[in-house]
Each structure stands twice: as C-alpha cells, then as structure tokens.
Design a protein around this motif. Structure first.
Motif, PDB file in Angstrom:
ATOM      1  N   ALA B 105       0.910  -1.291  -0.066  1.00 22.10           N
ATOM      2  CA  ALA B 105      -0.077   0.188   0.119  1.00 22.10           C
ATOM      3  C   ALA B 105       0.916   1.350  -0.042  1.00 22.10           C
ATOM      4  CB  ALA B 105      -0.831   0.141   1.369  1.00 22.10           C
ATOM      5  N   LYS B 106       0.702   2.024  -0.899  1.00 24.41           N
ATOM      6  CA  LYS B 106       1.378   3.445  -1.117  1.00 24.41           C
ATOM      7  C   LYS B 106       0.505   4.590  -0.894  1.00 24.41           C
ATOM      8  CE  LYS B 106       4.601   4.291  -3.844  1.00 24.41           C
ATOM      9  NZ  LYS B 106       4.565   4.911  -5.267  1.00 24.41           N
ATOM     10  N   GLU B 189      -9.735  -2.222   1.559  1.00 22.92           N
ATOM     11  CA  GLU B 189      -9.026  -3.484   1.377  1.00 22.92           C
ATOM     12  C   GLU B 189      -7.632  -3.913   1.365  1.00 22.92           C
ATOM     13  OE1 GLU B 189     -11.186  -6.102   1.965  1.00 22.92           O
ATOM     14  OE2 GLU B 189      -9.719  -7.724   1.727  1.00 22.92           O
ATOM     15  N   VAL B 190      -7.161  -2.781   0.583  1.00 16.23           N
ATOM     16  CA  VAL B 190      -5.762  -2.655   0.678  1.00 16.23           C
ATOM     17  C   VAL B 190      -4.980  -2.417   1.766  1.00 16.23           C
ATOM     18  CG1 VAL B 190      -3.714  -1.550  -0.728  1.00 16.23           C
ATOM     19  CG2 VAL B 190      -5.793  -2.107  -1.833  1.00 16.23           C
ATOM     20  N   PHE B 191      -5.419  -1.419   2.579  1.00 13.61           N
ATOM     21  CA  PHE B 191      -4.791  -0.821   3.700  1.00 13.61           C
ATOM     22  C   PHE B 191      -4.841  -2.012   4.647  1.00 13.61           C
ATOM     23  CE2 PHE B 191      -6.881   3.312   2.725  1.00 13.61           C
ATOM     24  CZ  PHE B 191      -5.784   3.895   2.298  1.00 13.61           C
ATOM     25  N   LEU B 192      -6.091  -2.837   4.852  1.00 12.82           N
ATOM     26  CA  LEU B 192      -6.366  -3.691   5.834  1.00 12.82           C
ATOM     27  C   LEU B 192      -5.492  -5.050   5.651  1.00 12.82           C
ATOM     28  CD1 LEU B 192      -9.901  -3.398   6.606  1.00 12.82           C
ATOM     29  CD2 LEU B 192      -8.040  -2.475   8.165  1.00 12.82           C
ATOM     30  N   THR B 193      -5.048  -5.230   4.226  1.00 11.19           N
ATOM     31  CA  THR B 193      -4.336  -6.634   3.900  1.00 11.19           C
ATOM     32  C   THR B 193      -2.842  -6.533   3.539  1.00 11.19           C
ATOM     33  OG1 THR B 193      -5.306  -6.534   1.592  1.00 11.19           O
ATOM     34  CG2 THR B 193      -6.636  -7.745   3.213  1.00 11.19           C
ATOM     35  N   ALA B 194      -2.755  -5.409   3.092  1.00 10.51           N
ATOM     36  CA  ALA B 194      -1.231  -5.362   2.671  1.00 10.51           C
ATOM     37  C   ALA B 194       0.024  -5.343   3.861  1.00 10.51           C
ATOM     38  CB  ALA B 194      -0.721  -3.653   2.085  1.00 10.51           C
ATOM     39  N   PRO B 195       1.022  -6.203   3.566  1.00 14.59           N
ATOM     40  CA  PRO B 195       1.888  -6.259   4.649  1.00 14.59           C
ATOM     41  C   PRO B 195       2.955  -5.234   4.852  1.00 14.59           C
ATOM     42  CG  PRO B 195       1.782  -8.230   3.177  1.00 14.59           C
ATOM     43  CD  PRO B 195       1.003  -7.278   2.411  1.00 14.59           C
ATOM     44  N   VAL B 196       3.125  -4.432   3.699  1.00 17.65           N
ATOM     45  CA  VAL B 196       4.106  -3.455   3.855  1.00 17.65           C
ATOM     46  C   VAL B 196       3.458  -2.111   3.305  1.00 17.65           C
ATOM     47  CG1 VAL B 196       6.066  -2.507   2.681  1.00 17.65           C
ATOM     48  CG2 VAL B 196       6.018  -4.773   3.360  1.00 17.65           C
ATOM     49  N   GLY B 197       3.524  -0.955   3.950  1.00 20.53           N
ATOM     50  CA  GLY B 197       3.094   0.261   3.436  1.00 20.53           C
ATOM     51  C   GLY B 197       4.255   1.068   3.254  1.00 20.53           C
ATOM     52  N   LEU B 226      -1.305   0.853   9.690  1.00 19.84           N
ATOM     53  CA  LEU B 226      -1.943  -0.621   9.469  1.00 19.84           C
ATOM     54  C   LEU B 226      -0.958  -1.514   9.106  1.00 19.84           C
ATOM     55  CD1 LEU B 226      -5.587   0.700   7.963  1.00 19.84           C
ATOM     56  CD2 LEU B 226      -4.735   0.590  10.655  1.00 19.84           C
ATOM     57  N   PRO B 227      -0.421  -1.497   8.102  1.00 23.32           N
ATOM     58  CA  PRO B 227       0.588  -2.664   7.853  1.00 23.32           C
ATOM     59  C   PRO B 227       1.631  -2.876   8.755  1.00 23.32           C
ATOM     60  CG  PRO B 227       0.132  -1.078   5.741  1.00 23.32           C
ATOM     61  CD  PRO B 227      -0.453  -0.361   6.985  1.00 23.32           C
ATOM     62  N   PRO B 228       2.092  -4.025   8.779  1.00 26.39           N
ATOM     63  CA  PRO B 228       3.102  -4.282   9.905  1.00 26.39           C
ATOM     64  C   PRO B 228       4.470  -3.950   9.794  1.00 26.39           C
ATOM     65  CG  PRO B 228       2.408  -6.467   9.073  1.00 26.39           C
ATOM     66  CD  PRO B 228       1.426  -5.459   8.449  1.00 26.39           C
ATOM     67  N   VAL B 229       4.508  -3.474   8.306  1.00 24.44           N
ATOM     68  CA  VAL B 229       5.911  -2.792   8.012  1.00 24.44           C
ATOM     69  C   VAL B 229       5.576  -1.657   7.193  1.00 24.44           C
ATOM     70  CG1 VAL B 229       7.947  -3.109   6.679  1.00 24.44           C
ATOM     71  CG2 VAL B 229       7.201  -5.189   7.686  1.00 24.44           C
ATOM     72  N   HIS B 230       6.105  -0.342   7.800  1.00 23.50           N
ATOM     73  CA  HIS B 230       6.434   0.646   7.123  1.00 23.50           C
ATOM     74  C   HIS B 230       7.413   1.223   6.553  1.00 23.50           C
ATOM     75  CE1 HIS B 230       5.987   5.526   7.823  1.00 23.50           C
ATOM     76  NE2 HIS B 230       5.770   5.034   6.495  1.00 23.50           N
ATOM     77  N   ILE B 231       7.626   1.590   5.228  1.00 17.53           N
ATOM     78  CA  ILE B 231       8.748   2.123   4.650  1.00 17.53           C
ATOM     79  C   ILE B 231       8.609   3.273   4.173  1.00 17.53           C
ATOM     80  CG2 ILE B 231      10.400   2.044   2.817  1.00 17.53           C
ATOM     81  CD1 ILE B 231       9.751  -1.231   2.595  1.00 17.53           C
ATOM     82  N   ALA B 232       9.185   4.554   4.703  1.00 14.79           N
ATOM     83  CA  ALA B 232       9.243   5.792   4.541  1.00 14.79           C
ATOM     84  C   ALA B 232      10.083   6.184   3.496  1.00 14.79           C
ATOM     85  CB  ALA B 232       9.360   6.720   5.791  1.00 14.79           C
ATOM     86  N   VAL B 233      10.092   7.036   2.465  1.00 12.11           N
ATOM     87  CA  VAL B 233      11.073   7.243   1.429  1.00 12.11           C
ATOM     88  C   VAL B 233      11.293   8.865   1.666  1.00 12.11           C
ATOM     89  CG1 VAL B 233      11.955   6.943  -0.699  1.00 12.11           C
ATOM     90  CG2 VAL B 233      10.165   5.436   0.231  1.00 12.11           C
ATOM     91  N   MET B 234      12.351   9.426   1.484  1.00 16.01           N
ATOM     92  CA  MET B 234      12.629  10.908   1.822  1.00 16.01           C
ATOM     93  C   MET B 234      13.677  11.376   1.061  1.00 16.01           C
ATOM     94  SD  MET B 234      13.472  12.291   5.515  1.00 16.01           S
ATOM     95  CE  MET B 234      14.157  14.055   5.683  1.00 16.01           C
ATOM     96  N   ALA B 560       1.661  -9.888  13.305  1.00 11.43           N
ATOM     97  CA  ALA B 560       0.578 -11.003  12.838  1.00 11.43           C
ATOM     98  C   ALA B 560       0.539 -10.757  11.395  1.00 11.43           C
ATOM     99  CB  ALA B 560      -0.927 -10.606  13.077  1.00 11.43           C
ATOM    100  N   GLY B 561       0.771 -12.119  10.433  1.00 11.07           N
ATOM    101  CA  GLY B 561       0.722 -11.844   9.138  1.00 11.07           C
ATOM    102  C   GLY B 561      -0.476 -12.557   8.535  1.00 11.07           C
TER     103      GLY B 561
END
Lengths: 242, 671
Positions: B105-106, B189-197, B226-234, B560-561
């Motif tokens: 999810a982006k 649906e994407v927010f709630l299921t994507a493992p990475v944001g 929401l996703p268990p992994v968050h990647i921020a790009v800056m 939780a995955g």
C-alpha cells in the motif's frame, strides 16, 4: 536637478514618441533632462537568453554610457530592474565594476517611481475622459515593487477612470514570445479577454515591451482599443504608442 | 529545432477540456492561497524564517543528516542512505521481499515517482497500489501525475468514472461522491491486508528523528499505521533542524499548497510500535534518497533544494496554466520543475525547460520560501547553448556595444520596416524567425527618426511648479493589522466548524451523558474506543458496559501476518477518543498514541467522537510544543494532529469528506 534619460532600446528605436513624452513630463516636473549619447541596450535580452558574457559586456557598456553622476530615469520597469538588481549580480565577482554597478543601481529609478517617490509630484493637469486599464507589468510590480505610483499618477488625470488589470503576465517575455509563440499567444489572449470584459478604452502601462505585445494583439484582433505609455497620458496624448 | 516542451504545450493548448481543468486549478488554488494568507498577518515574517530554516539545512546538509541519523537509530527507525534511484529501489525491494509481501500500500510520494519505484516493484512481481485518490486514478490509467499535489488534475469527473467502470468493473455514474465511495471500498481492503506500507515524508526533524507526514484523505495515516511494516522514503534535503522549525513549515506548507490553514491530518512519527502500543508497524524503515541532491547542493542551483513541494508555483505560473504538467515530461513540473529537472536529471533532456518561462516572477511571489526561480532559470539557460537565436543575439550584442553601429542598425531596420508595413500601420508579416511573432500579433515599424536623433539638446525644466504630494501620500504607511480576540476556545470552535467538524460544548458532569446520547443519535450499533484513560471516557465506557452496548478497545496482536486481525476493526461505525490538546489557530486536535490510546478509532470508523478540555486548548502548535508538547512527540510512536474530517478535492477540485478516514468529526469540548 538634472537627470539622464536611459530611454531603452525599444523606446529609442520603436517608440520615440514615448521618450519625447517622458522628457516633456519630467521637464514639467521641474527637472532638466538629457540623453546620454552612448546608450544602446541594457543587455537584458542577452541575459534572458542565458548569454551572460554578452549581458556583462552590455552592462559595462551601459555603466560607461551613464557614468555621469546625475540620477538616471528609465521609462521601463523591466530595464530598471535589470540595472538595479541584475547588474550587481552579473558583476558580483569584479569588485571594481561591482562598485560602479551599485552606484548606478542606487541612482536609477523607473519613471513613475521617480515622479511619485522622489519628486513627490503626481498631478500634471492632463485630462482624458476614458476608461483606462492599467497593466501592472511583471518586473515593475514584482521586481521593483512599483504599483501604487503609476496608479496614483493615473488618478491625477482629470476625467479618466482607471481600473487595475489583474497582475498576470501578458505573455511577452522577450525571446519567449518567439520561441514559445503558442503559449505567448494564449497568455496574450487572456490579457485581451480581461481588457474586453471590463469595457476598457485605453490600456496604460510603464513597459513598452508588454504594451507592444498587447497592442499587437489588439490590432490583430481588429480592436480599436490602443495602448499608451503612462508618460504619454501625463503629457496629454492619447493616440496610442506611436 | 522545435522544443519538445513547445510541442507538448501545443497539444495541451488544443485540448479544451484540459484548458478548462488547468484554468480551474489556477483560479481555485490561487484564490485559496491568497485568502489563507490574508488570515495570516505575520506571513511575511514566517516566510523569512522558513527560508532561513531551509537555507540552514541545505548549507549544512551533511551535519543535519548525521544528527538525524543518530536520533532515528535511538528511536528504532531503521535508516539507510541510497545514492541513486537504483540503489533506493533495491533497498526497498529487499525489505518488501524479506517480508514476502506481494501487495504494497502506497501513499502519494513524488520521490517514489522520481525513482520509478512502482516499476521496480512490479518487475519483481509485487503489486504496489497507490492510495491517494488522484494517484490511484492515475495509476489505474497507467499515466503520470499531472501535478505534484493533484495528480489527476488533467481528468474530468467523467474520465475518472469511466476509468473506474473499465478498470474496476464498478457500476457508478459520473459522480464524485460515488467515485470516492468506490475508492474507499477498494482501497480499504488494501490498507487492511497489505503487509507493507510505503509513504513519503514531508519533513524530517533532525533534533528528534521525527518523520512528519501531511495528508488530507487519511491514506497516509492508514499506510503508516495499519501494515506491520512501514517504509518511508525521503529526499535527503527534506529536513528541518527542530520541532519549532517544523511548526513554522507546517503553518506555511498547507496554506501555500491548498489554502488550508492545516491539512486534515499531520502525523508525527517517532518510532515503530513500542511495548504497550495497541497497534502500529513493528518495523519502520527510512530510505534517505540522494539521487543528485548532494551534487546539486554544491552548485548555484542549491537554492532549488529549499523547495518544500507545496505546488504553489505550479498554480501561479501562467505557462503551467497553458501547458499543463505533462508538457514538462518530468515528475517535477511547473517553474520549480523547470529548475529541478535539469538539476537532478540532466541538462541534456531537461535543459530546454529553462525556456518555459517569461520570468514574470509569479512563482517566486507564490513560493513560501522565496526561491528565486527566475534567477535559477537564467542559470539553466546559461548552461544550454542558445541556438539559433543565440547567434542573432550575439550579433545584436555586438551591434549594441557601439552607438554608431546601433544607429546604423536602427536605420536599416526602419528601412526594412517601411517595406514591410502596409502604409502607416503595424507590420502583419515579419520574415525569418520573427514570423513567429506575426503569426499571432502585429509588430510596430521601426521609427524613421529614433529618439536619439530627436533629443540632441537637453530639455530645460518648466518654470511653473507642480503641486507637491504629501510625503504620506507618496509612501503610505503599512496598514495596521486588526487585533484578534484571544478567546482560544471560541477560536478553536470556529476554526474546527469551518473545517466541517462539529463541536458540542458541555460541562464535565454531563459529558458522558451527551456522548452516550450521541451514539444513539447516530444509530450506532457498536463502538471502537480508547480505554478508560481519563474520567469522561471511564464513565462512558462504564455506562455502555452496563447497557450492554458492544465496545471494542482495539489491540492488534504483534507480528501478525496472513489474514490480518486488524480487519476486524474495519467495520465499526463510530470511534471514540480523547485528545491531549486542541489548537485554536487551526481547529486541530492532538492525539498521542500509546497504551489504551489506539489510533484506530480516529481513523477507521465513519464517525470520530473526541473529547477535549478547554484548558488544553493552546493558541498554536508552537505554543503547545513550548508549554507541554515536546515530550509528547518523543513519547508517542505516532502522534497525530486531526483537523476536521478526512477530505479530498482530487477530482475536479470538488471537495468531498470521508474519502479514507472519518466522514464526520464531533468534538465534545469540556468547559
């Protein structure tokens, strides 16, 4: 008081009537005006094309031509801005020339600014029963912050009602008008729309470059509305740029 | 040679729908910006401060990055530097693949557009879904954003509806509300299921290691929560030294971007999920992308790195208004794009954009940090060999170096003009490159006697004196700003209502009754809520329990995955939270996260109820930070400022509430 007129290449070559009006108005305001013979072009076209070396050469040429200690009056916001802000930038790395450039910048004024802020005069006894649209040209407005001065001068014209047009670029932009003609034409069209929709009978401004673009468009569209430099109106002329 | 920009601009000018949308964008955004600035009497001073804050960072970017990096490490955010686009994509891909994610999810990030992240993910079999409405539409159409803020600027409501019907099989009419509802359904649906944001970052705060995210729709919050992994790009240059500096930037960015005093959501992200947090990603990564920035910082174009991507110069630019964003063929369009694109991506492809300007200065006037864009464009022009006009100008400059040559040229031109002009009129057809002028307008003939021949003698001054102006009239003093009443609570209420929030004022003793009553008024069947962290919430929760009203205080199991348990919280109609403070100047609530203070009740339900006490209303963000706020920022892994309901105006500037976050915000203001 003596002032040197830096007429600008466009006024000198295309619109000498504007220069004559400037001289007349300045004389009325009580100053002696003379035309330094060495003057040609301030170099802005070269700078705007990214040709710094040529712009620098013309800046040095103009510094030379306007070497006298008298105040310099320029009937153009754009060329005033060039002298005041861009000359010191262009010559920033040459201490001797920079000093000259700063001294010139300090004694250079755009026409309307000089009358209102320096001479404290605005009422020239002109009368013109017309709806006048004032076009705030970009470098005058944003580069020099000159806006209330021309409006105050227009207020002094008996019988005229003045409307300040929206401060959007007319699309001239020097070489832009030839290199991006379609966009330039669209921007011009928007300017003409503003003129048409407000019942304006004459367009006034302080830069003949923009007025040349606008009048060129008005003429092409078959409009009877004409442009005039502010000095021409203060001198009691209304016939248009030339 | 016809310039690529010119060719694309021609097509844009020939497209009436695009012209209508561009006009609308310029008019609406400019008007909004001017109105927002009228309400900010100290904007001149703030802009000066913002400029020096950004200059400070760009001048010492390395030192600030070191400080920032150290704080990030202490806070538990895993930061990595990427020298270029390929490296950034590889680092991101490594993280995504490590978590075996097939869906990402982006939230909108121009930097990820810059580095081509979506293509890199897709090439590895991963599906990135853009969740900003405008960006989502553009992605569905496989197009590029037309504006850094409003990616779907070039599309009409009909275009978007048609895209949804074709690409999603949705049955909907040409209606913005229906489009938003469909997007909400699809993307929830994407927010709630994507493992990475994956999100961008608006500002990083060097002294605290805080990541600031500014959004309106709520998708940025979703993706970072929401996703268990968050990647921020800056981008490496998007730093401010301190939280106080951030407060200055936050007062300017939304006002210059959309004319809002503040966006619906401002997230201050400080850490991954901590012990006691009811939710939040267990891993937060930050990819710091250079991609040409350090090099640019050492050139004359360093000033372009002051940019905070508000888009104001695009909206103010008369050329952008005609040509549109796609004409620039770069992720960064408009005036700043014409400087950044050659600076970051090379003169060869983008140098000609230097010409896409009349140097009118509307961009600098609109810029919150006063970037001298015309000056920078002149630099770009200076780097590109100007031909064939350059040859002409070189000749002109040679002529103008001598008054004798100049006079000779005037005579020649006057003679030529007489041949071209029809009688005494203006010229309708010029030769050579000048024909481009007379395609659209007439040209004046050169004077047969130029001014220099007419002014051989100095003109003596007139004897009569003209009436002299009073000095005040010559230079009137600046108008005084009217004082504002300093009733913080009233201002808070007025601002929040103006943003579409509702405010119910009540006394402490009746608050619980009013809140429970509101649940029944809303017809709610269940409630997602904070825990009993303060007396009013305690009473409300007790009452609801007695009445057998279903209440859930969300707590997402860690790590939780698969089918994510967070889904269970997605269907609640109402959420209830407290707030640590309110801000009078923007009508904002500040919610800190932490134990029993879940971020979900303020994010997932259609209606968000919040309790705030009038004693906790501060004048502005700076005031709150100074008084009590700074420890909250460090103490909360994800602190959020909420200002009204979730909103978007991505489709034809039509404002709609509740695109991703709550549609309704009701604040109980306890006196």
């Amino acid at each position: 008081m003596k002032v040197q007129l830096f007429a600008t290449c466009l006024v000198d070559s295309l619109f000498p009537e504007v220069g004559e009006a400037v001289v007349e108005v300045l004389a009325k305001a009580g100053v002696e005006v003379w035309f330094p013979k060495g003057q040609t072009c301030c170099g802005q076209p070269a700078l705007n094309a990214g040709m710094r070396a040529e712009a620098r050469t013309l800046a040095l040429h103009t510094l030379e031509a306007l070497e006298a200690e008298d105040v310099v009056v320029v009937p153009s916001g754009s060329c005033s801005e060039m002298i005041r802000h861009r000359y010191p930038e262009l010559l920033a790395d040459e201490p001797g020339q920079l000093k000259r450039a700063r001294r010139l910048a300090d004694r250079t004024y755009e026409f309307s600014e000089f009358l209102v802020d320096q001479l404290l005069v605005a009422d020239f006894g002109a009368a013109l029963p017309l709806v006048i649209g004032y076009h705030p040209s970009c470098h005058l407005l944003r580069g020099l912050g000159v806006d209330r001065q021309p409006l105050r001068l227009l207020e002094g014209i008996a019988g005229a009602s003045t409307e300040r047009l929206s401060p959007e670029c007319c699309g001239f932009g020097g070489m832009f008008s030839i290199e991006m003609p379609e966009i330039s034409a669209e921007m011009l069209e928007r300017t003409l729309d503003r003129i048409r929709s407000s019942g304006i009978e004459l367009v006034a401004g302080c830069d003949v470059s923009c007025l040349m673009q606008i009048e060129g468009g008005l003429r092409r569209a078959g409009s009877s509305v004409r442009c005039a430099h502010l000095a021409q109106l203060l001198a009691g002329r209304e016939a248009g740029l030339k | 040679m016809t310039l690529a920009f010119r060719q694309r601009a021609r097509q844009a000018i020939a497209d009436p729908q695009l012209q209508r949308l561009l006009d609308q964008n310029a008019d609406v955004r400019q008007q909004a910006r001017m109105e927002a600035l009228e309400e900010l009497p100290q904007s001149g001073e703030l802009r000066g401060r913002a400029r020096s804050i950004r200059q400070q960072v760009v001048a010492e970017i390395g030192a600030y990055l070191d400080q920032f990096g150290a704080r990030l490490a202490e806070n538990g955010i895993q930061a990595q530097r990427a020298a270029n686009a390929a490296e950034a994509n590889r680092l991101i891909l490594d993280i995504v693949q490590k978590h075996k994610a097939k869906l990402v999810a982006k939230s909108k990030s121009m930097l990820t557009e810059e580095i081509g992240l979506n293509a890199a993910l897709e090439a590895a079999g991963i599906r990135p879904v853009e969740t900003d409405l405008g960006e989502y539409v553009v992605q569905l159409r496989a197009e590029k954003p037309a504006h850094i803020l409003t990616p779907a600027l070039h599309l009409s409501t009909q275009d978007v509806a048609e895209t949804f019907r074709r690409q999603l099989g949705a049955s909907l009419g040409d209606d913005v509300d229906q489009i938003n509802a469909e997007a909400r359904r699809q993307l929830r649906e994407v927010f709630l299921t994507a493992p990475v944001g994956i999100t961008g970052v608006n500002f990083g705060v060097a002294e605290t290691g805080t990541l600031c995210l500014v959004t309106n729709e709520g998708n940025g919050r979703m993706v970072a929560t929401l996703p268990p992994v968050h990647i921020a790009v800056m981008g490496i240059e998007r730093l401010v030294p301190t939280l106080d500096d951030l407060a200055v930037m936050l007062r300017l960015l939304p006002r210059f971007a959309t004319g809002q005093a503040i966006t619906s959501y401002v997230s201050l992200i400080h850490a991954p999920r901590r012990a006691g947090d009811p939710e939040g990603p267990t891993e937060r990564h930050l990819i710091l992308v250079d991609n040409g920035r350090s090099e640019l910082a050492s050139t004359a174009a360093a000033e372009s790195l002051l940019c905070i991507r508000c888009g104001a110069c695009l909206n103010a630019c008369p050329i952008f208004r005609e040509a549109g964003g796609h004409a620039y063929d770069s992720v960064y369009s408009g005036p700043i794009g014409a400087v950044l694109s050659p600076g970051l991506f090379g003169l060869e492809k983008y140098g000609h954009l230097g010409k896409a300007s009349t140097l009118c200065g509307a961009c600098t006037e609109a810029c919150p940090v006063g970037i001298d864009i015309p000056g920078l464009l002149l630099n770009v022009r200076a780097e590109v060999e100007p031909k064939p006009l350059g040859r002409g100008l070189r000749l002109f400059s040679w002529v103008a170096r001598s008054p004798t040559r100049f006079r000779w040229a005037q005579r020649t031109a006057a003679l030529g003009g007489r041949l071209l002009a029809r009688r005494a009129g203006w010229i309708t057809q010029l030769p050579g490159p000048f024909a481009e002028w007379t395609h659209f307008r007439d040209f004046p003939p050169f004077a047969s006697r130029p001014l220099r021949s007419r002014l051989r003698r100095a003109r003596r001054p007139a004897k009569d004196r003209l009436p002299e102006l009073e000095p005040e009239e010559a230079a009137p003093a600046a108008a005084q700003d009217a004082g504002e009443p300093d009733d913080r609570t009233d201002r808070f209420e007025a601002k929040l209502k103006a943003l579409g929030g509702e405010v119910i004022r009540c006394a402490e003793f009746e608050a619980a009754d009013r809140i429970v009553g509101q649940l029944y008024v809303l017809g709610a069947s269940r409630l997602l809520s904070w825990g009993p962290v303060e007396p009013i919430l305690f009473t409300v929760l007790q009452r609801l329990e007695r009445e057998g009203f279903p209440v859930v205080q969300p707590e997402v199991p860690e790590g939780a995955g698969g089918t994510r348990p967070i889904r269970a919280f997605g269907e609640f109609p109402v959420g209830l939270t407290g707030a640590v403070a309110g801000l009078a100047d923007t009508g904002s609530l500040i919610l800190s996260g932490g134990s029993r203070r879940s971020l979900l009740p303020s994010l997932l339900p259609e209606t968000h109820l919040a309790v705030v006490r009038s004693k906790d209303i501060y004048a502005d963000l700076e005031g709150w930070l100074r008084a009590v706020g700074s420890p909250y920022v460090a103490g909360s892994s994800n602190l959020v400022l909420i200002s009204g309901p979730s909103r978007t105006a991505d489709i034809e500037m039509t404002l709609t509430m509740g695109v991703h976050g709550p549609r309704q915000l009701i604040v109980f203001l306890i006196e």
